[in-house]
Design an enzyme around this catalytic site. Structure first.
Site, PDB file in Angstrom:
ATOM      1  N   ALA A  31     -47.057-108.631 -90.001  1.00 40.19           N
ATOM      2  CA  ALA A  31     -45.833-108.276 -89.271  1.00 40.19           C
ATOM      3  C   ALA A  31     -45.728-106.764 -89.078  1.00 40.19           C
ATOM      4  CB  ALA A  31     -44.606-108.809 -90.009  1.00 40.19           C
ATOM      5  N   GLY A  34     -48.112-105.987 -86.389  1.00 39.32           N
ATOM      6  CA  GLY A  34     -47.644-106.705 -85.211  1.00 39.32           C
ATOM      7  C   GLY A  34     -46.451-106.037 -84.560  1.00 39.32           C
ATOM      8  N   ASP A  35     -45.563-105.484 -85.366  1.00 39.66           N
ATOM      9  CA  ASP A  35     -44.407-104.754 -84.848  1.00 39.66           C
ATOM     10  C   ASP A  35     -44.885-103.590 -83.976  1.00 39.66           C
ATOM     11  OD1 ASP A  35     -41.585-103.798 -84.781  1.00 39.66           O
ATOM     12  OD2 ASP A  35     -42.372-102.188 -86.043  1.00 39.66           O
ATOM     13  N   GLY A  36     -45.889-102.866 -84.459  1.00 47.64           N
ATOM     14  CA  GLY A  36     -46.408-101.721 -83.710  1.00 47.64           C
ATOM     15  C   GLY A  36     -47.109-102.118 -82.427  1.00 47.64           C
TER      16      GLY A  36
END
Length: 146
Positions: A31, A34-36
């Site tokens: 996550a 993945g956020d980036g």
């Protein structure tokens, strides 16, 4: 579209770091990255769609698409398109025990968004940008954002 670039492999090769198996990372690590990568996808979309606009306007547009509430709606919109493996990764991320909390989102949206970000991180680290972009585009279309 041309030859697909495995961006993750390109970065790890260039920086001479070890490539781990995507499925072996913790859901919160997935996550995190993945956020980036989702943020980069959205910023690229906004800049190429909007052009040379004031940065605060670009930020407002991208913020509305990267907030937990929108990510939760997006993953719900594409659930029927996920493979069993992708659904498993999403659920691992959604169910992970995080020590941070949402600032401007419900706990449900925050956890759902964490699952979505874990899926984004997994696909990115697996080197499947085409699949990641397909799912993001499909979700944005279903939410009528593009």
């Amino acid at each position: 579209m041309g030859e697909s670039l495995n961006f993750f492999d390109y970065i790890t090769d260039y920086l001479e770091t070890e490539r781990g198996e995507a499925g072996l990372y913790s859901p919160l690590t997935l996550a995190y990255i993945g956020d980036g990568i989702y943020e980069i996808i959205i910023r690229t979309f906004i800049v190429t769609k909007s052009g040379n606009e004031q940065v605060n306007k670009l930020h407002r547009k991208s913020s509305s698409l990267v907030k937990a509430e929108t990510q939760a709606k997006l993953i719900h919109a594409i659930m029927d398109e996920l493979s069993p493996e992708e659904e498993k990764i999403y659920k691992r991320g959604r169910n992970a025990k995080s020590f941070t909390s949402a600032k401007n989102a419900s706990i449900g949206d925050y956890r759902t968004a964490t699952g979505f970000e874990a899926l984004c991180g997994y696909l990115y680290m697996k080197g499947d940008m085409e699949r990641l972009l397909f799912l993001v585009k499909s979700g944005l279309r279903k939410l009528e954002k593009i």
